[in-house]
Design an enzyme around this catalytic site. Structure first.
Site, PDB file in Angstrom:
ATOM      1  N   SER A 152     100.472  85.776  87.037  1.00 50.61           N
ATOM      2  CA  SER A 152     100.310  86.460  88.315  1.00 50.61           C
ATOM      3  C   SER A 152     100.603  85.527  89.486  1.00 50.61           C
ATOM      4  O   SER A 152     101.334  85.887  90.419  1.00 50.61           O
ATOM      5  CB  SER A 152      98.881  87.005  88.429  1.00 50.61           C
ATOM      6  OG  SER A 152      98.701  87.675  89.662  1.00 50.61           O
ATOM      7  N   THR A 205      98.694  92.940  91.755  1.00 51.74           N
ATOM      8  CA  THR A 205      97.360  92.432  92.065  1.00 51.74           C
ATOM      9  C   THR A 205      97.218  91.047  91.453  1.00 51.74           C
ATOM     10  O   THR A 205      97.670  90.806  90.331  1.00 51.74           O
ATOM     11  CB  THR A 205      96.229  93.337  91.515  1.00 51.74           C
ATOM     12  OG1 THR A 205      96.239  93.297  90.092  1.00 51.74           O
ATOM     13  CG2 THR A 205      96.411  94.770  91.988  1.00 51.74           C
ATOM     14  N   GLU A 206      96.575  90.142  92.198  1.00 52.82           N
ATOM     15  CA  GLU A 206      96.523  88.760  91.731  1.00 52.82           C
ATOM     16  C   GLU A 206      95.661  88.589  90.492  1.00 52.82           C
ATOM     17  O   GLU A 206      95.750  87.564  89.809  1.00 52.82           O
ATOM     18  CB  GLU A 206      96.042  87.836  92.849  1.00 52.82           C
ATOM     19  CG  GLU A 206      94.623  88.070  93.317  1.00 52.82           C
ATOM     20  CD  GLU A 206      94.307  87.248  94.560  1.00 52.82           C
ATOM     21  OE1 GLU A 206      93.502  86.312  94.434  1.00 52.82           O
ATOM     22  OE2 GLU A 206      94.861  87.533  95.631  1.00 52.82           O
ATOM     23  N   ASN A 207      94.810  89.580  90.176  1.00 52.26           N
ATOM     24  CA  ASN A 207      94.031  89.470  88.952  1.00 52.26           C
ATOM     25  C   ASN A 207      94.801  89.925  87.724  1.00 52.26           C
ATOM     26  O   ASN A 207      94.252  89.998  86.632  1.00 52.26           O
ATOM     27  CB  ASN A 207      92.704  90.237  89.071  1.00 52.26           C
ATOM     28  CG  ASN A 207      92.888  91.700  89.390  1.00 52.26           C
ATOM     29  OD1 ASN A 207      93.751  92.067  90.175  1.00 52.26           O
ATOM     30  ND2 ASN A 207      92.075  92.549  88.781  1.00 52.26           N
ATOM     31  N   GLY A 208      96.111  90.214  87.862  1.00 49.00           N
ATOM     32  CA  GLY A 208      96.949  90.390  86.699  1.00 49.00           C
ATOM     33  C   GLY A 208      97.424  91.780  86.384  1.00 49.00           C
ATOM     34  O   GLY A 208      97.363  92.210  85.235  1.00 49.00           O
TER      35      GLY A 208
END
Length: 212
Positions: free
Chosen positions: A90, A48-51
């Site tokens: 990320s 997920t791009e939020n880490g």
């Protein structure tokens, strides 16, 4: 399979097509449903791009942790071995070619594989590119998940995108409620259909050279 498919049914189709052991990012919106259809034994690792690396299915009831969400702010679960990191790390994963697949929504996909999914160009539309541009050029394969036609009946698989592009020539395959299309150098090719004959589908889309 009889169509048109629901987005949940389409998510299950996509999940079955992701090879075991793949590293995958699921875009905001309908693509996040794919997580709920991936069997644990497949060993697919979700980013997920939020880490987060090692995201599991969506969370419900007692499993909801307000600090554990995906990029779309939907509560999710974590799988054994999950890891957390900052946005810089990320996005380095996204831009560095470390993801095997990403699944993104779209307003339009062109016959040449161009993707438009962040802005319709309307004056009152709120642009929301997020990490889509990074994923479109960074992932090894880009899958699109969308309805094939708008509510007004306009095709979303088009000869040329009329909306601002997210990425040019980046789409590998398009999954829709009526059919799956492989994007080739010669244009879209029908991979399979859901409840509609290929000939009728080709006529409705009016794309030159479209074939099964």
């Amino acid at each position: 399979m009889t169509g048109p498919l629901t987005m949940d049914q389409l998510a299950a189709v996509i999940a079955r097509d992701i090879p075991p052991g793949s590293f995958v990012n699921l875009g905001i919106g309908h693509p996040t449903k794919v997580a709920d259809h991936l069997p644990p034994e497949a060993g697919v690792v979700l980013h997920t791009e939020n880490g987060m690396l090692g995201m599991g299915p969506s969370a419900a009831g007692a499993d909801v942790d307000p600090d554990l969400i995906n990029a779309g702010k939907i509560p999710v679960t974590e799988l054994p071995g999950a890891a957390y990191f900052d946005h810089a790390s990320s996005f380095a994963m996204m831009r560095g070619g470390h993801l095997d697949f990403c699944v993104l929504g779209a307003y339009q996909v062109s016959a040449g594989g161009d993707l438009a999914n962040w802005h319709t160009g309307a004056a009152d539309d709120i642009p929301a590119v997020g990490g889509a541009m990074d994923l479109a050029i960074g992932a090894k394969s880009v899958f699109v998940m969308m309805s094939l036609f708008t509510r007004g009946g306009a095709a979303k698989l088009v000869p040329r995108c009329t909306y601002p592009l997210t990425g040019a020539g980046c789409v590998s395959r398009v999954y829709t409620d009526l059919a799956v299309f492989d994007m080739t150098p010669e244009g879209p090719r029908i991979n399979r259909t859901f409840g509609i004959p290929a000939a009728e589908l080709a006529e409705r889309l009016a794309l030159r050279g479209l074939a099964g």
